[in-house]
Design a protein around this motif. Structure first.
Motif, PDB file in Angstrom:
ATOM      1  N   ASP A  12       0.850  -1.195   0.000  1.00 25.15           N
ATOM      2  CA  ASP A  12       0.000   0.000   0.000  1.00 25.15           C
ATOM      3  C   ASP A  12       0.885   1.244   0.000  1.00 25.15           C
ATOM      4  N   PRO A  13       1.720   1.411  -1.062  1.00 24.27           N
ATOM      5  CA  PRO A  13       2.646   2.536  -1.089  1.00 24.27           C
ATOM      6  C   PRO A  13       1.928   3.876  -1.190  1.00 24.27           C
ATOM      7  N   VAL A  14       2.452   4.865  -0.483  1.00 27.56           N
ATOM      8  CA  VAL A  14       1.861   6.197  -0.482  1.00 27.56           C
ATOM      9  C   VAL A  14       2.443   7.038  -1.612  1.00 27.56           C
ATOM     10  N   ILE A  15       3.744   7.167  -1.641  1.00 27.62           N
ATOM     11  CA  ILE A  15       4.408   8.034  -2.619  1.00 27.62           C
ATOM     12  C   ILE A  15       4.376   7.368  -3.991  1.00 27.62           C
ATOM     13  N   GLY A  16       3.653   7.963  -4.918  1.00 30.80           N
ATOM     14  CA  GLY A  16       3.587   7.447  -6.279  1.00 30.80           C
ATOM     15  C   GLY A  16       2.760   6.192  -6.450  1.00 30.80           C
ATOM     16  N   GLY A  17       2.348   5.564  -5.370  1.00 28.46           N
ATOM     17  CA  GLY A  17       1.526   4.368  -5.439  1.00 28.46           C
ATOM     18  C   GLY A  17       2.202   3.160  -6.046  1.00 28.46           C
ATOM     19  N   GLN A  18       3.554   3.145  -6.053  1.00 30.05           N
ATOM     20  CA  GLN A  18       4.285   2.048  -6.668  1.00 30.05           C
ATOM     21  C   GLN A  18       5.213   1.362  -5.676  1.00 30.05           C
ATOM     22  N   CYS A  19       5.317   0.050  -5.808  1.00 31.81           N
ATOM     23  CA  CYS A  19       6.253  -0.744  -5.017  1.00 31.81           C
ATOM     24  C   CYS A  19       7.093  -1.555  -5.991  1.00 31.81           C
ATOM     25  N   PHE A  20       8.415  -1.547  -5.793  1.00 30.62           N
ATOM     26  CA  PHE A  20       9.343  -2.275  -6.648  1.00 30.62           C
ATOM     27  C   PHE A  20      10.026  -3.382  -5.852  1.00 30.62           C
ATOM     28  N   LEU A  21       9.690  -4.625  -6.171  1.00 34.41           N
ATOM     29  CA  LEU A  21      10.364  -5.765  -5.553  1.00 34.41           C
ATOM     30  C   LEU A  21      11.726  -5.889  -6.210  1.00 34.41           C
ATOM     31  N   ASN A  22      12.794  -5.593  -5.462  1.00 37.02           N
ATOM     32  CA  ASN A  22      14.145  -5.616  -6.027  1.00 37.02           C
ATOM     33  C   ASN A  22      15.031  -6.669  -5.374  1.00 37.02           C
ATOM     34  N   ILE A  23      14.417  -7.650  -4.721  1.00 40.84           N
ATOM     35  CA  ILE A  23      15.127  -8.778  -4.117  1.00 40.84           C
ATOM     36  C   ILE A  23      14.313 -10.044  -4.372  1.00 40.84           C
ATOM     37  N   SER A  24      14.775 -11.167  -3.869  1.00 38.95           N
ATOM     38  CA  SER A  24      13.988 -12.398  -3.914  1.00 38.95           C
ATOM     39  C   SER A  24      13.107 -12.460  -2.674  1.00 38.95           C
ATOM     40  N   GLN A  25      11.862 -12.838  -2.856  1.00 35.54           N
ATOM     41  CA  GLN A  25      10.914 -12.946  -1.738  1.00 35.54           C
ATOM     42  C   GLN A  25      10.178 -14.267  -1.869  1.00 35.54           C
ATOM     43  N   HIS A  26      10.068 -14.998  -0.772  1.00 34.69           N
ATOM     44  CA  HIS A  26       9.367 -16.275  -0.746  1.00 34.69           C
ATOM     45  C   HIS A  26       8.162 -16.149   0.189  1.00 34.69           C
ATOM     46  N   ILE A  27       6.992 -16.510  -0.335  1.00 36.97           N
ATOM     47  CA  ILE A  27       5.762 -16.481   0.466  1.00 36.97           C
ATOM     48  C   ILE A  27       5.222 -17.906   0.498  1.00 36.97           C
ATOM     49  N   LYS A  60      -2.915   0.496  -6.550  1.00 36.42           N
ATOM     50  CA  LYS A  60      -1.466   0.509  -6.343  1.00 36.42           C
ATOM     51  C   LYS A  60      -0.791  -0.314  -7.435  1.00 36.42           C
ATOM     52  N   ILE A  61       0.485  -0.061  -7.667  1.00 38.20           N
ATOM     53  CA  ILE A  61       1.254  -0.747  -8.707  1.00 38.20           C
ATOM     54  C   ILE A  61       2.372  -1.552  -8.044  1.00 38.20           C
ATOM     55  N   PHE A  62       2.507  -2.810  -8.456  1.00 37.10           N
ATOM     56  CA  PHE A  62       3.532  -3.701  -7.924  1.00 37.10           C
ATOM     57  C   PHE A  62       4.377  -4.170  -9.100  1.00 37.10           C
ATOM     58  N   GLN A  63       5.661  -3.793  -9.101  1.00 34.37           N
ATOM     59  CA  GLN A  63       6.579  -4.191 -10.158  1.00 34.37           C
ATOM     60  C   GLN A  63       7.681  -5.049  -9.576  1.00 34.37           C
ATOM     61  N   MET A  64       8.165  -5.995 -10.392  1.00 41.15           N
ATOM     62  CA  MET A  64       9.199  -6.897  -9.910  1.00 41.15           C
ATOM     63  C   MET A  64      10.449  -6.825 -10.775  1.00 41.15           C
ATOM     64  N   ALA A  65      11.579  -6.555 -10.137  1.00 38.67           N
ATOM     65  CA  ALA A  65      12.887  -6.666 -10.755  1.00 38.67           C
ATOM     66  C   ALA A  65      13.623  -7.829 -10.094  1.00 38.67           C
ATOM     67  N   GLY A  66      13.053  -8.311  -8.990  1.00 44.56           N
ATOM     68  CA  GLY A  66      13.613  -9.453  -8.261  1.00 44.56           C
ATOM     69  C   GLY A  66      12.764 -10.677  -8.530  1.00 44.56           C
ATOM     70  N   ASN A  67      12.875 -11.671  -7.678  1.00 42.16           N
ATOM     71  CA  ASN A  67      12.135 -12.929  -7.829  1.00 42.16           C
ATOM     72  C   ASN A  67      11.085 -13.031  -6.735  1.00 42.16           C
ATOM     73  N   LEU A  68       9.891 -13.448  -7.098  1.00 40.72           N
ATOM     74  CA  LEU A  68       8.809 -13.672  -6.150  1.00 40.72           C
ATOM     75  C   LEU A  68       8.341 -15.099  -6.294  1.00 40.72           C
ATOM     76  N   MET A  69       8.415 -15.872  -5.195  1.00 40.56           N
ATOM     77  CA  MET A  69       7.933 -17.233  -5.188  1.00 40.56           C
ATOM     78  C   MET A  69       6.752 -17.315  -4.224  1.00 40.56           C
TER      79      MET A  69
END
Length: 66
Positions: free
Chosen positions: A28-43, A55-64
């Protein structure tokens, strides 16, 4: 903002790379409404990721997500 910038997170606490079972990440980003995943994240299957409407969710990293 960037995922790894702790000031983007509630109480300056970035979620751990391996999210614990039963935990939730809320995007739920406030500034610009964007979040950039720039690492690996495991859920795990017992965890969740919520993207708030408009909101906008962009990935430059890995999401599992299991």
């Amino acid at each position: 903002g960037n995922w790894t910038q702790v000031s983007n997170w509630l109480n300056n606490k970035m979620p751990p790379t391996n999210l614990p079972n039963g935990s939730t990440i809320v995007i739920d980003p406030v500034i610009g409404g964007q979040c950039f995943l720039n690492i690996s994240q495991h859920i795990p299957s017992e965890g969740s990721l919520i993207l708030k409407p408009g909101k906008i969710f962009q990935m430059a990293g890995n999401l599992m997500i299991q």
